[in-house]
Design a protein around this motif. Structure first.
Motif, mmCIF file in Angstrom:
data_model
loop_
_atom_site.group_PDB
_atom_site.id
_atom_site.type_symbol
_atom_site.label_atom_id
_atom_site.label_comp_id
_atom_site.label_asym_id
_atom_site.label_seq_id
_atom_site.Cartn_x
_atom_site.Cartn_y
_atom_site.Cartn_z
ATOM 1 N N MET A 162 0.907 -1.119 -0.052
ATOM 2 C CA MET A 162 -0.077 -0.191 0.076
ATOM 3 C C MET A 162 0.884 1.325 0.155
ATOM 4 O O MET A 162 2.017 1.199 0.630
ATOM 5 N N ASP A 163 0.302 2.060 -0.369
ATOM 6 C CA ASP A 163 1.198 3.756 -0.513
ATOM 7 C C ASP A 163 0.907 4.368 0.500
ATOM 8 O O ASP A 163 -0.074 4.272 1.307
ATOM 9 N N LEU A 164 1.877 4.990 0.939
ATOM 10 C CA LEU A 164 1.830 5.763 2.212
ATOM 11 C C LEU A 164 0.881 6.913 2.104
ATOM 12 O O LEU A 164 0.651 7.550 0.963
ATOM 13 N N ASN A 165 0.153 7.445 3.281
ATOM 14 C CA ASN A 165 -0.422 8.572 3.270
ATOM 15 C C ASN A 165 0.008 9.798 3.849
ATOM 16 O O ASN A 165 0.245 9.763 5.289
ATOM 17 N N SER A 166 0.678 10.545 3.334
ATOM 18 C CA SER A 166 1.383 11.717 3.808
ATOM 19 C C SER A 166 0.794 12.688 4.638
ATOM 20 O O SER A 166 1.316 13.453 5.350
ATOM 21 N N SER A 167 -0.473 12.685 4.532
ATOM 22 C CA SER A 167 -1.352 13.389 5.720
ATOM 23 C C SER A 167 -1.574 12.547 7.141
ATOM 24 O O SER A 167 -1.956 13.322 7.969
ATOM 25 N N ILE A 168 -0.989 11.396 7.108
ATOM 26 C CA ILE A 168 -1.190 10.751 8.340
ATOM 27 C C ILE A 168 0.020 10.170 8.823
ATOM 28 O O ILE A 168 0.617 9.254 8.421
ATOM 29 N N GLY A 169 0.763 11.028 9.808
ATOM 30 C CA GLY A 169 1.950 10.467 10.386
ATOM 31 C C GLY A 169 1.714 9.314 11.313
ATOM 32 O O GLY A 169 0.702 9.433 11.964
ATOM 33 N N CYS A 170 2.627 8.582 11.310
ATOM 34 C CA CYS A 170 2.589 7.548 12.486
ATOM 35 C C CYS A 170 3.937 6.676 12.764
ATOM 36 O O CYS A 170 4.695 6.494 11.747
ATOM 37 N N VAL A 171 4.206 6.615 13.965
ATOM 38 C CA VAL A 171 5.577 6.102 14.519
ATOM 39 C C VAL A 171 5.332 4.710 14.960
ATOM 40 O O VAL A 171 6.159 4.045 15.550
ATOM 41 N N VAL A 172 4.210 4.087 14.851
ATOM 42 C CA VAL A 172 3.739 2.731 15.505
ATOM 43 C C VAL A 172 4.073 1.499 14.257
ATOM 44 O O VAL A 172 3.224 1.158 13.661
ATOM 45 N N SER A 173 5.353 1.211 14.477
ATOM 46 C CA SER A 173 5.831 0.154 13.350
ATOM 47 C C SER A 173 5.338 -1.209 13.680
ATOM 48 O O SER A 173 4.986 -2.077 12.831
ATOM 49 N N GLU A 174 4.520 -1.439 14.935
ATOM 50 C CA GLU A 174 3.832 -2.690 15.113
ATOM 51 C C GLU A 174 2.447 -2.781 14.339
ATOM 52 O O GLU A 174 1.816 -3.814 14.440
ATOM 53 N N CYS A 175 2.139 -1.429 13.919
ATOM 54 C CA CYS A 175 0.805 -1.545 13.216
ATOM 55 C C CYS A 175 0.958 -2.101 11.556
ATOM 56 O O CYS A 175 1.596 -1.979 10.862
ATOM 57 N N LYS A 176 -0.239 -2.838 11.514
ATOM 58 C CA LYS A 176 -0.329 -3.595 10.168
ATOM 59 C C LYS A 176 -0.367 -2.506 9.036
ATOM 60 O O LYS A 176 0.187 -2.724 7.891
ATOM 61 N N PHE A 177 -0.794 -1.200 9.472
ATOM 62 C CA PHE A 177 -0.968 -0.160 8.398
ATOM 63 C C PHE A 177 0.202 0.661 8.393
ATOM 64 O O PHE A 177 0.455 1.809 7.682
ATOM 65 N N HIS A 178 1.397 0.516 9.162
ATOM 66 C CA HIS A 178 2.561 1.543 8.901
ATOM 67 C C HIS A 178 3.337 1.250 7.689
ATOM 68 O O HIS A 178 3.428 0.005 7.417
ATOM 69 N N SER A 179 3.688 2.503 7.245
ATOM 70 C CA SER A 179 4.563 2.343 5.969
ATOM 71 C C SER A 179 6.158 1.675 6.592
ATOM 72 O O SER A 179 6.410 2.222 7.490
#
Length: 52
Positions: free
Chosen positions: A1-18
């Motif tokens: 999946m492509d990253l969404n530059s409008s939603i920052g996230c540092v939770v690398s354990e998440c399935k949806f983390h880039s």
């Protein structure tokens, strides 16, 4: 999946983390509260989180 530059996230354990950068790959997230009244940041969470 492509990253969404409008939603920052540092939770690398998440399935949806880039995996390349600190962003979410979802098109939108659901922010939820787990208290009657959300008075502080600690009262809210990302309801879209799924463990890898």
């Amino acid at each position: 999946m492509d990253l969404n530059s409008s939603i920052g996230c540092v939770v690398s354990e998440c399935k949806f983390h880039s995996t390349d950068k600190d962003y979410c790959t979802l098109s939108k997230i659901q922010v939820v509260k787990h208290e009657q009244s959300a008075d502080t940041v600690e009262c809210t969470d990302c309801g879209s989180f799924e463990r890898k």
